[in-house]
Scaffold this motif. Structure first.
Motif, short mmCIF file in Angstrom:
data_model
loop_
_atom_site.label_atom_id
_atom_site.label_comp_id
_atom_site.label_asym_id
_atom_site.label_seq_id
_atom_site.Cartn_x
_atom_site.Cartn_y
_atom_site.Cartn_z
N ALA A 135 4.20 25.73 29.36
CA ALA A 135 5.35 26.63 29.19
C ALA A 135 5.50 27.54 30.41
O ALA A 135 4.54 27.85 31.09
N THR A 136 6.74 27.94 30.65
CA THR A 136 6.99 28.98 31.65
C THR A 136 7.11 30.30 30.90
O THR A 136 8.04 30.48 30.12
N PRO A 137 6.13 31.22 31.08
CA PRO A 137 6.21 32.48 30.33
C PRO A 137 7.24 33.44 30.94
O PRO A 137 7.41 33.49 32.15
N ARG A 138 7.94 34.15 30.08
CA ARG A 138 8.83 35.24 30.54
C ARG A 138 8.39 36.48 29.80
O ARG A 138 8.29 36.48 28.58
N TYR A 139 8.09 37.52 30.55
CA TYR A 139 7.48 38.71 29.96
C TYR A 139 8.54 39.78 29.69
O TYR A 139 9.42 40.01 30.51
N VAL A 140 8.43 40.40 28.54
CA VAL A 140 9.31 41.51 28.18
C VAL A 140 8.42 42.71 27.88
O VAL A 140 7.48 42.61 27.08
N THR A 141 8.71 43.83 28.53
CA THR A 141 7.82 44.99 28.45
C THR A 141 7.95 45.75 27.14
O THR A 141 9.06 46.00 26.67
N LEU A 142 6.79 46.10 26.60
CA LEU A 142 6.73 47.09 25.52
C LEU A 142 6.50 48.43 26.21
O LEU A 142 5.46 48.62 26.85
N HIS A 143 7.49 49.32 26.10
CA HIS A 143 7.43 50.56 26.86
C HIS A 143 6.63 51.63 26.14
O HIS A 143 6.91 51.93 24.96
N GLU A 144 5.67 52.23 26.84
CA GLU A 144 4.91 53.33 26.27
C GLU A 144 5.78 54.59 26.25
O GLU A 144 6.78 54.63 27.00
N PRO A 145 5.48 55.59 25.45
CA PRO A 145 4.29 55.71 24.61
C PRO A 145 4.40 54.98 23.26
O PRO A 145 3.39 54.79 22.62
N ASP A 146 5.61 54.60 22.83
CA ASP A 146 5.72 53.99 21.49
C ASP A 146 5.64 52.47 21.54
O ASP A 146 5.72 51.82 20.51
N TRP A 147 5.58 51.92 22.73
CA TRP A 147 5.50 50.48 22.91
C TRP A 147 6.72 49.79 22.30
O TRP A 147 6.60 48.77 21.62
N THR A 148 7.87 50.38 22.53
CA THR A 148 9.12 49.77 22.04
C THR A 148 9.68 48.87 23.14
O THR A 148 9.36 49.04 24.32
N PHE A 149 10.51 47.91 22.76
CA PHE A 149 11.17 47.08 23.78
C PHE A 149 12.63 47.48 23.86
O PHE A 149 13.20 48.01 22.88
N ASP A 150 13.21 47.25 25.03
CA ASP A 150 14.63 47.52 25.22
C ASP A 150 15.38 46.26 24.76
O ASP A 150 15.17 45.17 25.33
#
Ligand SMILES: Cc1ncc(COP(=O)(O)O)c(C=O)c1O
Length: 393
Positions: A135-150
């Motif tokens: 697989a080709t991974p695509r990363y999506v950030t979990l943003h701190e401090p709540d580790w939410t994603f946009d």
């Protein structure tokens, strides 16, 4: 060029940093707060069931996709807990730990060129899982401090090539528990792009402050496109038994079972019997498990803050992600090595949870699935740590 080399695939990832920290810890006689395994006993009833199964001569291969009592128990528990009917014969495959369950699932559904979305920071196995399955991974950030994603960043990661998204809730390393609205956002994108959710729910029962676990398979339209992964390791404190499973839509089960069969044939037969006994434990067992870990979480957050770490308080799982900027080290790996060699406490460098090491260089993960004496000894040793005037920039 010599052929006596590893494959290209095998050179694309390093050995597990987490398990390396355990080895370093043993070398230096440290307190191991790196690898997530309990140092207290597993429940007597579960151990007795395993011994009884061996004595009853359940010592030959189980059915490759799992002993019936365990598969039925897995299906019954998921159906009654979450209201999603599961047919054991068509949907449950028992593997050698959820590690193999994830690998078998990826190998079963991925073709070269397929993209898989992974939230970052991630459990370190997902990177090599993606490489090994092509697989080709695509990363999506979990943003701190709540580790939410946009939601816009997540939407931008999906396209025609997206085959799957890997989700882990409650989450290792952040302790994040995905909220319903977040799961609905993910689900809407899976439906839109015809993608599969692979949901690692191994910390299902380790969840705090009155929260409840919500499997993505329960979200509208997702039962048919979710592979739920779980196992005995964390819930019953038997990480060495290597029993895990997938719950998949019938359309994917055949492929997963074939891959699983040729990878490992099957998980340990007597331990599967004991697994069926474990899954039949009363609700009070799960409540006590969560309450005990919550108490340890509170104690370890207090301890780490007292020793100058900045903590991201976890909502579930048994890890605490911390910020180590206050100690003035060049990066997380240098600090982790110092900590195990000079202070005698092992933790995991944050960079092992990120694609790019830079993103994790001010982070360190501690686990707290340990006896109170072990945690007290870690506390005593951490007294030696002093914050530095210079911070990591
Ligand atoms: C998120 C996650 N998935 C899977 C595993 C491995 O589980 P198992 O022992 O079932 O292979 C771990 C272990 O730390 C984990 O943290």
């Amino acid at each position: 060029m010599s052929k006596l080399t590893g494959s290209k695939k095998a050179t694309q990832f390093t050995e597990s940093v987490i398990r390396e920290m355990t080895r370093l810890n043993d070398l230096h006689g440290g307190i191991n707060l790196s690898q997530g395994f309990p140092d207290f006993p597993a429940p007597e009833i579960v151990k007795d069931a395993a011994c009884a199964a061996i004595r009853a001569d359940i010592n030959q291969y189980a059915v490759t996709w799992g002993a019936r009592p365990l598969r039925e128990a897995i299906a019954a528990q998921f159906s009654s807990r979450y209201g999603v009917p599961i047919v054991a014969d068509e949907q449950v495959t028992v593997c050698c730990g959820s590690t193999e369950a994830m690998m078998a699932t990826m190998l079963a559904i991925i073709d070269p060129g397929d993209e898989v979305i992974v939230f970052e920071p991630f459990y370190e196995n997902y990177g090599p899982d993606a490489i090994l399955s092509g697989a080709t991974p695509r990363y999506v950030t979990l943003h701190e401090p709540d580790w939410t994603f946009d939601p816009n960043e997540l939407a931008a990661a999906f396209n025609d090539k997206t085959k799957a998204i890997i989700l882990n809730t409650p989450n290792n390393p952040t302790g994040k528990v995905f909220a319903r609205h977040e799961l609905e956002t993910i689900a809407a994108l899976c439906r839109k792009w015809d993608a599969i959710a692979i949901s690692d729910e191994i910390y299902e029962h380790i969840i705090y402050d009155g929260r409840t676990h919500l499997p993505i398979a329960t979200i509208e339209g997702m039962a048919d496109r979710t592979v739920t992964i779980n196992g005995l390791s964390k819930t019953y404190s038997v990480t060495g038994w290597r029993v895990g499973w997938t719950i998949s839509p019938p359309s994917l089960t055949g492929a997963i079972r074939k891959v699983h069969d040729f990878l490992t044939v099957g998980a340990a037969a007597p331990l599967q019997e004991a697994g069926a006994v474990a899954l039949a434990m009363p609700e009070s067992y799960y409540a006590a498990l969560a309450a005990n870990y919550q108490r340890r979480r509170d104690a370890v957050v207090e301890m780490l803050e007292r020793h100058h770490f900045t903590c991201y308080k976890p909502a579930g799982a048994y890890y605490i992600m911390t910020d180590i900027s206050a100690f003035g080290f060049a990066n997380d790996v240098e600090f982790a090595r110092y900590l195990v060699k000079e202070v005698g406490v092992a933790a995991v460098p944050g960079s092992s949870f990120y694609k790019s090491a830079v993103a994790g260089r001010t982070k360190l993960r501690f686990c707290f699935c340990k006896r109170e004496e072990t945690l007290r000894e870690a506390d005593r040793r951490l007294e030696r740590l002093v914050p530095a005037a210079t911070k990591i920039h």
